[in-house]
Structures are given as C-alpha cells and as structure tokens.
Design a protein around this motif. Structure first.
Motif, PDB file in Angstrom:
ATOM      1  N   GLY A 142      -9.128   2.360  -7.690  1.00 35.56           N
ATOM      2  CA  GLY A 142      -9.883   3.560  -7.393  1.00 35.56           C
ATOM      3  C   GLY A 142      -9.355   4.255  -6.156  1.00 35.56           C
ATOM      4  N   ALA A 143      -9.776   5.478  -6.007  1.00 28.97           N
ATOM      5  CA  ALA A 143      -9.366   6.252  -4.836  1.00 28.97           C
ATOM      6  C   ALA A 143     -10.171   5.774  -3.633  1.00 28.97           C
ATOM      7  CB  ALA A 143      -9.598   7.736  -5.083  1.00 28.97           C
ATOM      8  N   SER A 144      -9.486   5.554  -2.549  1.00 28.38           N
ATOM      9  CA  SER A 144     -10.171   5.135  -1.331  1.00 28.38           C
ATOM     10  C   SER A 144     -10.396   6.356  -0.454  1.00 28.38           C
ATOM     11  CB  SER A 144      -9.350   4.089  -0.578  1.00 28.38           C
ATOM     12  OG  SER A 144      -8.170   4.658  -0.069  1.00 28.38           O
ATOM     13  N   GLY A 145     -11.305   6.250   0.455  1.00 31.25           N
ATOM     14  CA  GLY A 145     -11.607   7.359   1.347  1.00 31.25           C
ATOM     15  C   GLY A 145     -10.665   7.424   2.531  1.00 31.25           C
ATOM     16  N   GLY A 146      -9.642   6.557   2.563  1.00 31.00           N
ATOM     17  CA  GLY A 146      -8.718   6.513   3.686  1.00 31.00           C
ATOM     18  C   GLY A 146      -7.760   7.681   3.709  1.00 31.00           C
ATOM     19  N   PRO A 147      -6.988   7.778   4.784  1.00 31.01           N
ATOM     20  CA  PRO A 147      -6.036   8.889   4.909  1.00 31.01           C
ATOM     21  C   PRO A 147      -4.901   8.772   3.897  1.00 31.01           C
ATOM     22  CG  PRO A 147      -5.735   7.317   6.683  1.00 31.01           C
ATOM     23  CD  PRO A 147      -6.951   6.870   5.909  1.00 31.01           C
ATOM     24  N   LYS A 148      -4.334   9.917   3.569  1.00 31.28           N
ATOM     25  CA  LYS A 148      -3.188   9.949   2.666  1.00 31.28           C
ATOM     26  C   LYS A 148      -1.978   9.381   3.386  1.00 31.28           C
ATOM     27  CE  LYS A 148      -4.899  12.480  -0.770  1.00 31.28           C
ATOM     28  NZ  LYS A 148      -5.003  12.063  -2.111  1.00 31.28           N
ATOM     29  N   LEU A 149      -1.119   8.708   2.645  1.00 28.52           N
ATOM     30  CA  LEU A 149       0.094   8.146   3.230  1.00 28.52           C
ATOM     31  C   LEU A 149       1.216   9.167   3.139  1.00 28.52           C
ATOM     32  CD1 LEU A 149       0.048   4.552   1.701  1.00 28.52           C
ATOM     33  CD2 LEU A 149      -0.677   5.247   3.979  1.00 28.52           C
ATOM     34  N   SER A 150       2.073   9.177   4.147  1.00 25.66           N
ATOM     35  CA  SER A 150       3.246  10.061   4.114  1.00 25.66           C
ATOM     36  C   SER A 150       4.268   9.484   3.141  1.00 25.66           C
ATOM     37  CB  SER A 150       3.859  10.166   5.510  1.00 25.66           C
ATOM     38  OG  SER A 150       4.512   8.951   5.856  1.00 25.66           O
ATOM     39  N   GLY A 151       5.250  10.271   2.801  1.00 23.75           N
ATOM     40  CA  GLY A 151       6.308   9.810   1.903  1.00 23.75           C
ATOM     41  C   GLY A 151       7.045   8.610   2.469  1.00 23.75           C
ATOM     42  N   MET A 152       7.297   8.634   3.780  1.00 23.76           N
ATOM     43  CA  MET A 152       8.015   7.527   4.404  1.00 23.76           C
ATOM     44  C   MET A 152       7.172   6.257   4.397  1.00 23.76           C
ATOM     45  SD  MET A 152      10.139   7.561   7.968  1.00 23.76           S
ATOM     46  CE  MET A 152      11.255   8.817   7.397  1.00 23.76           C
ATOM     47  N   GLN A 153       5.871   6.392   4.630  1.00 24.43           N
ATOM     48  CA  GLN A 153       4.983   5.230   4.585  1.00 24.43           C
ATOM     49  C   GLN A 153       4.972   4.627   3.180  1.00 24.43           C
ATOM     50  OE1 GLN A 153       1.533   7.315   6.071  1.00 24.43           O
ATOM     51  NE2 GLN A 153       1.512   6.081   7.941  1.00 24.43           N
ATOM     52  N   LYS A 154       4.967   5.482   2.166  1.00 29.76           N
ATOM     53  CA  LYS A 154       5.009   5.004   0.790  1.00 29.76           C
ATOM     54  C   LYS A 154       6.312   4.271   0.506  1.00 29.76           C
ATOM     55  CE  LYS A 154       1.963   8.558  -1.071  1.00 29.76           C
ATOM     56  NZ  LYS A 154       1.880   9.745  -1.937  1.00 29.76           N
ATOM     57  N   GLN A 155       7.426   4.762   1.062  1.00 29.13           N
ATOM     58  CA  GLN A 155       8.717   4.099   0.872  1.00 29.13           C
ATOM     59  C   GLN A 155       8.709   2.717   1.512  1.00 29.13           C
ATOM     60  OE1 GLN A 155      11.846   6.565   2.403  1.00 29.13           O
ATOM     61  NE2 GLN A 155      11.607   8.132   0.823  1.00 29.13           N
ATOM     62  N   VAL A 156       8.145   2.610   2.707  1.00 28.49           N
ATOM     63  CA  VAL A 156       8.085   1.327   3.410  1.00 28.49           C
ATOM     64  C   VAL A 156       7.246   0.330   2.611  1.00 28.49           C
ATOM     65  CG1 VAL A 156       7.242   0.162   5.497  1.00 28.49           C
ATOM     66  CG2 VAL A 156       8.504   2.314   5.695  1.00 28.49           C
ATOM     67  N   LEU A 157       6.090   0.767   2.134  1.00 30.30           N
ATOM     68  CA  LEU A 157       5.230  -0.128   1.350  1.00 30.30           C
ATOM     69  C   LEU A 157       5.896  -0.537   0.040  1.00 30.30           C
ATOM     70  CD1 LEU A 157       1.749   1.518   1.966  1.00 30.30           C
ATOM     71  CD2 LEU A 157       2.603  -0.646   2.890  1.00 30.30           C
ATOM     72  N   ALA A 158       6.598   0.407  -0.600  1.00 32.07           N
ATOM     73  CA  ALA A 158       7.299   0.090  -1.847  1.00 32.07           C
ATOM     74  C   ALA A 158       8.403  -0.931  -1.587  1.00 32.07           C
ATOM     75  CB  ALA A 158       7.880   1.353  -2.468  1.00 32.07           C
ATOM     76  N   LEU A 159       9.097  -0.797  -0.469  1.00 31.37           N
ATOM     77  CA  LEU A 159      10.146  -1.752  -0.119  1.00 31.37           C
ATOM     78  C   LEU A 159       9.543  -3.138   0.116  1.00 31.37           C
ATOM     79  CD1 LEU A 159      13.172  -2.183   0.540  1.00 31.37           C
ATOM     80  CD2 LEU A 159      12.612  -1.618   2.910  1.00 31.37           C
ATOM     81  N   TYR A 160       8.433  -3.188   0.831  1.00 26.77           N
ATOM     82  CA  TYR A 160       7.751  -4.462   1.091  1.00 26.77           C
ATOM     83  C   TYR A 160       7.342  -5.130  -0.219  1.00 26.77           C
ATOM     84  CZ  TYR A 160       4.511  -7.770   3.279  1.00 26.77           C
ATOM     85  OH  TYR A 160       3.880  -8.910   3.685  1.00 26.77           O
ATOM     86  N   ARG A 161       6.715  -4.358  -1.114  1.00 27.06           N
ATOM     87  CA  ARG A 161       6.319  -4.904  -2.415  1.00 27.06           C
ATOM     88  C   ARG A 161       7.530  -5.359  -3.215  1.00 27.06           C
ATOM     89  NH1 ARG A 161       2.822  -0.420  -2.333  1.00 27.06           N
ATOM     90  NH2 ARG A 161       4.219   0.692  -3.732  1.00 27.06           N
ATOM     91  N   GLY A 162       8.637  -4.610  -3.110  1.00 31.95           N
ATOM     92  CA  GLY A 162       9.860  -4.995  -3.813  1.00 31.95           C
ATOM     93  C   GLY A 162      10.372  -6.349  -3.353  1.00 31.95           C
ATOM     94  N   PHE A 163      10.334  -6.592  -2.041  1.00 30.36           N
ATOM     95  CA  PHE A 163      10.759  -7.894  -1.516  1.00 30.36           C
ATOM     96  C   PHE A 163       9.855  -9.011  -2.037  1.00 30.36           C
ATOM     97  CE2 PHE A 163      13.284  -5.743   1.834  1.00 30.36           C
ATOM     98  CZ  PHE A 163      14.424  -6.522   1.772  1.00 30.36           C
ATOM     99  N   LEU A 164       8.550  -8.763  -2.050  1.00 36.00           N
ATOM    100  CA  LEU A 164       7.625  -9.796  -2.526  1.00 36.00           C
ATOM    101  C   LEU A 164       7.841 -10.078  -4.010  1.00 36.00           C
ATOM    102  CD1 LEU A 164       4.334  -8.873  -0.642  1.00 36.00           C
ATOM    103  CD2 LEU A 164       6.099 -10.516   0.008  1.00 36.00           C
TER     104      LEU A 164
END
Length: 96
Positions: free
Chosen positions: A2-24
């Motif tokens: 679901g959609a959370s009420g938190g702030p939107k992530l920037s493109g760079m933040q999304k890239q960092v999280l995607a990289l982290y998930r990729g490593f896991l």
C-alpha cells in the motif's frame, strides 16, 4: 504494498535501494555461510556510506552507485562464490 504517508523518494534514493536489494537477492544464490557474510558486508558498507557521505555530494554518490553495480554484476556470476569489502575513504577521492 500500500501507499505510505511518507515522503517520496528521489531517483537517486530509489537507485540506492534497488542496488541494496540486488545485493541481497544475489546473496541468496550463494552458499548459506557466504550469504551471511555477503549480507553482513553489504549492510555494513551501505550503513557506513549513509553516515559518512554528504547527501548533496551527488558526484560521489553516483560513483558509489557505479562501483556497486559493477560489484553486483560480478557477484551475480555463478563463478564468483563471495564478496570482499573495498573501503575507499572520501578523503582519497577528494585528493584526486
């Protein structure tokens, strides 16, 4: 999810999280002992960089993303059994 009420992530933040998930995800393809070791290294590196790197230092963050993507590509190879950490100090980058 679901959609959370938190702030939107920037493109760079999304890239960092995607990289982290990729490593896991890549760690799941390795042996159980190596998986734990990889997860530990990845977690420590991301946590260390989140504390030491200025959020506005986009050039350095982009460098870390490129380096991480190369390491992830290597880790995904079936011939590679593990991961070693590579610590590059920010002061070394600034001197170059």
């Amino acid at each position: 999810m679901g959609a959370s009420g938190g702030p939107k992530l920037s493109g760079m933040q999304k890239q960092v999280l995607a990289l982290y998930r990729g490593f896991l995800r890549a760690a799941r393809t390795k042996s159980p002992e190596e998986r734990i070791r990889i997860e530990s290294i990845v977690s420590a590196e991301f946590r260390q960089n989140s504390k030491q790197v200025d959020r506005k230092n986009f050039l350095y963050i982009e460098y870390l993303l490129r380096r991480g993507k190369k390491q992830l590509d290597q880790l995904k190879s079936p011939d590679i059994v593990g991961l070693s950490s590579l610590n590059v100090e920010i002061s070394q980058i600034k001197k170059s």
